[in-house]
Motif scaffolding. Structure first.
Motif, PDB file in Angstrom:
ATOM      1  N   GLY A  49       0.800  -1.213   0.000  1.00  0.00           N
ATOM      2  CA  GLY A  49       0.000   0.000   0.000  1.00  0.00           C
ATOM      3  C   GLY A  49       0.835   1.266   0.000  1.00  0.00           C
ATOM      4  N   TRP A  50       0.207   2.365  -0.395  1.00  0.00           N
ATOM      5  CA  TRP A  50       0.908   3.645  -0.547  1.00  0.00           C
ATOM      6  C   TRP A  50       1.461   4.156   0.776  1.00  0.00           C
ATOM      7  CZ3 TRP A  50       0.656   8.561   1.365  1.00  0.00           C
ATOM      8  CH2 TRP A  50       1.331   9.550   0.643  1.00  0.00           C
ATOM      9  N   THR A  51       0.669   4.073   1.854  1.00  0.00           N
ATOM     10  CA  THR A  51       1.111   4.602   3.148  1.00  0.00           C
ATOM     11  C   THR A  51       2.350   3.879   3.655  1.00  0.00           C
ATOM     12  OG1 THR A  51      -1.159   5.204   3.726  1.00  0.00           O
ATOM     13  CG2 THR A  51       0.425   5.055   5.527  1.00  0.00           C
ATOM     14  N   ALA A  52       2.332   2.541   3.566  1.00  0.00           N
ATOM     15  CA  ALA A  52       3.481   1.764   4.019  1.00  0.00           C
ATOM     16  C   ALA A  52       4.721   2.112   3.210  1.00  0.00           C
ATOM     17  CB  ALA A  52       3.184   0.271   3.914  1.00  0.00           C
ATOM     18  N   ALA A  53       4.553   2.268   1.892  1.00  0.00           N
ATOM     19  CA  ALA A  53       5.699   2.601   1.038  1.00  0.00           C
ATOM     20  C   ALA A  53       6.257   3.973   1.388  1.00  0.00           C
ATOM     21  CB  ALA A  53       5.276   2.552  -0.427  1.00  0.00           C
ATOM     22  N   PHE A  54       5.380   4.942   1.616  1.00  0.00           N
ATOM     23  CA  PHE A  54       5.825   6.301   1.948  1.00  0.00           C
ATOM     24  C   PHE A  54       6.623   6.305   3.249  1.00  0.00           C
ATOM     25  CE2 PHE A  54       5.443  10.480   3.862  1.00  0.00           C
ATOM     26  CZ  PHE A  54       5.663  11.340   2.790  1.00  0.00           C
ATOM     27  N   LEU A  55       6.072   5.670   4.285  1.00  0.00           N
ATOM     28  CA  LEU A  55       6.750   5.645   5.576  1.00  0.00           C
ATOM     29  C   LEU A  55       8.063   4.873   5.502  1.00  0.00           C
ATOM     30  CD1 LEU A  55       3.682   5.080   7.925  1.00  0.00           C
ATOM     31  CD2 LEU A  55       5.011   7.183   7.656  1.00  0.00           C
ATOM     32  N   LEU A  56       8.087   3.828   4.673  1.00  0.00           N
ATOM     33  CA  LEU A  56       9.317   3.051   4.521  1.00  0.00           C
ATOM     34  C   LEU A  56      10.415   3.887   3.870  1.00  0.00           C
ATOM     35  CD1 LEU A  56      10.740   0.356   4.873  1.00  0.00           C
ATOM     36  CD2 LEU A  56       9.805  -0.359   2.667  1.00  0.00           C
ATOM     37  N   VAL A  57      10.048   4.705   2.882  1.00  0.00           N
ATOM     38  CA  VAL A  57      11.034   5.570   2.241  1.00  0.00           C
ATOM     39  C   VAL A  57      11.557   6.608   3.238  1.00  0.00           C
ATOM     40  CG1 VAL A  57      11.414   7.294   0.431  1.00  0.00           C
ATOM     41  CG2 VAL A  57      10.110   5.228  -0.074  1.00  0.00           C
ATOM     42  N   VAL A  58      10.668   7.183   4.048  1.00  0.00           N
ATOM     43  CA  VAL A  58      11.112   8.128   5.079  1.00  0.00           C
ATOM     44  C   VAL A  58      12.098   7.440   6.027  1.00  0.00           C
ATOM     45  CG1 VAL A  58      10.384   9.519   7.055  1.00  0.00           C
ATOM     46  CG2 VAL A  58       9.009   9.519   4.974  1.00  0.00           C
ATOM     47  N   ALA A  59      11.755   6.216   6.455  1.00  0.00           N
ATOM     48  CA  ALA A  59      12.606   5.495   7.406  1.00  0.00           C
ATOM     49  C   ALA A  59      13.951   5.128   6.795  1.00  0.00           C
ATOM     50  CB  ALA A  59      11.876   4.238   7.886  1.00  0.00           C
ATOM     51  N   VAL A  60      13.935   4.613   5.581  1.00  0.00           N
ATOM     52  CA  VAL A  60      15.180   4.169   4.942  1.00  0.00           C
ATOM     53  C   VAL A  60      16.076   5.367   4.619  1.00  0.00           C
ATOM     54  CG1 VAL A  60      16.120   3.144   2.839  1.00  0.00           C
ATOM     55  CG2 VAL A  60      14.267   2.008   4.043  1.00  0.00           C
ATOM     56  N   THR A  61      15.466   6.434   4.105  1.00  0.00           N
ATOM     57  CA  THR A  61      16.251   7.632   3.798  1.00  0.00           C
ATOM     58  C   THR A  61      16.826   8.242   5.069  1.00  0.00           C
ATOM     59  OG1 THR A  61      14.792   8.067   1.916  1.00  0.00           O
ATOM     60  CG2 THR A  61      16.205   9.867   2.646  1.00  0.00           C
ATOM     61  N   GLY A  62      15.998   8.305   6.114  1.00  0.00           N
ATOM     62  CA  GLY A  62      16.483   8.823   7.379  1.00  0.00           C
ATOM     63  C   GLY A  62      17.592   7.972   7.962  1.00  0.00           C
ATOM     64  N   ALA A  63      17.470   6.643   7.826  1.00  0.00           N
ATOM     65  CA  ALA A  63      18.495   5.738   8.348  1.00  0.00           C
ATOM     66  C   ALA A  63      19.816   5.926   7.617  1.00  0.00           C
ATOM     67  CB  ALA A  63      18.025   4.290   8.232  1.00  0.00           C
ATOM     68  N   ARG A  64      19.755   6.221   6.321  1.00  0.00           N
ATOM     69  CA  ARG A  64      20.999   6.449   5.581  1.00  0.00           C
ATOM     70  C   ARG A  64      21.760   7.637   6.150  1.00  0.00           C
ATOM     71  NH1 ARG A  64      23.362   9.699   2.231  1.00  0.00           N
ATOM     72  NH2 ARG A  64      21.579  11.110   2.112  1.00  0.00           N
ATOM     73  N   VAL A  65      21.057   8.720   6.444  1.00  0.00           N
ATOM     74  CA  VAL A  65      21.729   9.930   6.923  1.00  0.00           C
ATOM     75  C   VAL A  65      22.037   9.848   8.413  1.00  0.00           C
ATOM     76  CG1 VAL A  65      21.589  12.452   7.048  1.00  0.00           C
ATOM     77  CG2 VAL A  65      20.530  11.238   5.141  1.00  0.00           C
ATOM     78  N   ILE A  66      21.158   9.198   9.180  1.00  0.00           N
ATOM     79  CA  ILE A  66      21.373   9.168  10.630  1.00  0.00           C
ATOM     80  C   ILE A  66      22.644   8.392  10.972  1.00  0.00           C
ATOM     81  CG2 ILE A  66      20.147   7.049  11.284  1.00  0.00           C
ATOM     82  CD1 ILE A  66      18.853   8.593  13.543  1.00  0.00           C
ATOM     83  N   GLY A  67      23.082   7.527  10.041  1.00  0.00           N
ATOM     84  CA  GLY A  67      24.355   6.849  10.255  1.00  0.00           C
ATOM     85  C   GLY A  67      25.508   7.819  10.402  1.00  0.00           C
TER      86      GLY A  67
END
Length: 461
Positions: free
Chosen positions: A197-215
């Protein structure tokens, strides 16, 4: 004759000890070029491409999700960078304040793992490029990447800043040209539909993108600790956070545009197939340089983390060990599904780093802050930070959604999976605020404060 602080030795001599006042140099602006150059790179492009080619977001919502995750995590990079000039010590040394010397060991170990993991990711991306440019086989290409990455990290802080500063100018030009082609070919719709679903995909992109930078946040002070103590925190924040944010949103969005064209099986193919021959070669060479420069940061700070963990070896030897581990694992990982491995790795780093970041914020800027312990005092063994992170990890388990493990909440309701990182952040920060307000056993009454650190830490608190 006293050494000129502007020209330290060719190979950096300092390890995990504080930077003496007479070795402080530079201006906050150097942090903008460092973090801009570190984020204008192939991994940022590839993570952006995940949003459309794998997770199935259409282009416009993908850009919004990338911007959200990047801005939130870049703010942490900027915030944590302000501690470097104030203390003159590594980010993980500062973590001893809320965690204690022994309680900080898991964070140090995880930072080593994070550095090794990013060495693997960037080495694989570099191998993709070298294969397309030269036809080298996997083994020789990996050897080229390993030697180049480790050599710069061995020299240390000043060379890393110089490399990133030079690349920042080159990569702006290269990616500007690439943006003309990439955004010109963008398709409004993703090539695949969101699996959950769209909501899960959107939140997953936020999480994955944030995880890349938070490293990067676990390293932030490592690259600002040589700045003079008089550096203004606001300028440090804007320089470090701004460099990361501008580059991350731009290149991540470009990756999302390229991802609308198809799968992420061969990241370098996204570029070489898009651009005409000679221009494609120039762009791939530039991407190779940016990938090398990014890996150098991870190797340098991963090696520093090993020293913080207590390994009594020279810094350059630690770089060789961390780089060697990354190279060996890259050999193994190079025969798997790159997109799936990248997604799993990003989420794994986020599960630990989000709670760690929350504890750090609460300790130095939140209501949980108090008179800090001396991070070099051997009597300060444990603080409330580790129990808070472990509690947050337990709260994240039901939300975990990777190929290695899927929690019960994520299995039954996939849209809830990406909330794990945010839950962990909130739980850790709230728990630390509560525990730090209580009487936690500390060695304040008997400690001998470190002469280079204590006054700065105390005044900042």
């Amino acid at each position: 004759m006293r050494a000129n602080p502007e020209r330290p030795p060719a190979i950096e001599q300092l390890g995990a000890e504080p930077v003496p006042p007479d070795r402080r140099h530079g201006r906050p602006w150097s942090l903008f070029t460092l973090w801009f150059g570190a984020n204008v790179q192939f991994a940022t492009l590839s993570v952006g491409a995940l949003s459309t080619s794998v997770f199935g977001l259409d282009f416009a919502p993908a850009v919004l999700a990338i911007a959200t995750g990047t801005l939130l995590s870049s703010a942490l990079v900027g915030l944590f960078s302000t501690r470097g000039p104030l203390t003159g010590v590594l980010q993980l040394i500062q973590s001893r304040v809320p965690f204690g010397r022994l309680g900080n060991l898991p964070s140090a170990a995880f930072t080593v793992v994070n550095g090794v993991g990013w060495c693997v990711v960037d080495s694989l991306l570099g191998i993709f490029i070298l294969r397309d440019l030269t036809g080298l086989g996997f083994g020789p290409a990996l050897a080229v990447m390993a030697v180049a990455q480790i050599a710069v990290a061995v020299v240390g802080y000043r060379l890393i800043h110089s490399v990133e500063r030079a690349l920042a100018v080159l990569l702006v030009v290269v990616f500007a040209v690439m943006s003309v082609y990439g955004f010109g070919e963008v398709r409004a719709q993703a090539p695949v539909a969101p699996a959950d679903g769209w909501t899960a995909a959107f939140l997953l992109v936020v999480a994955v993108t944030g995880a890349r930078v938070i490293g990067w946040s676990a390293y932030a002070s490592d690259y600002s600790r040589y700045l003079p103590a008089t550096s203004r925190p606001r300028r440090v924040f804007l320089a470090a956070g701004g460099g990361s944010a501008v580059a991350g949103v731009w290149i991540g969005s470009l990756g999302a545009a390229l991802g609308t064209a198809g799968a992420l099986d061969d990241p370098s193919g996204m570029v070489s197939d898009l651009l005409p021959g000679a221009l494609g070669t120039v762009v791939l060479l530039s991407l190779l340089l940016s990938t090398l420069a990014s890996t150098v940061i991870d190797l340098y700070s991963g090696a520093m983390a090993a020293l913080v963990a207590g390994f009594t070896i020279p810094r350059w030897v630690s770089v060789l060990v961390v780089g060697g581990l990354g190279t060996a694992l890259a050999w193994y990982a190079g025969h798997g599904d790159f997109a799936a491995q990248l997604n799993d790795f990003l989420l794994m780093t986020g599960y630990w780093l989000a709670p760690w970041a929350a504890v750090t914020i609460a300790a130095f800027w939140g209501r949980g802050r108090r008179e800090p312990a001396d991070p070099y005092d051997p009597a300060h063994r444990f603080g409330p930070g580790l129990p808070c992170v472990l509690l947050a990890l337990a709260a994240e388990i039901p939300f975990m959604n990777q190929s290695l493990y899927t929690g019960p909440l994520a299995a039954g309701h996939p849209a809830l999976g990406p909330f794990g990182l945010f839950v962990g952040f909130v739980v850790a920060g709230a728990a630390y605020t509560v525990l730090a307000g209580r009487r936690w056993p500390t060695p304040h009454d008997r400690t001998t404060q470190h002469p280079l650190v204590s006054d700065q830490l105390r005044s900042d608190a």
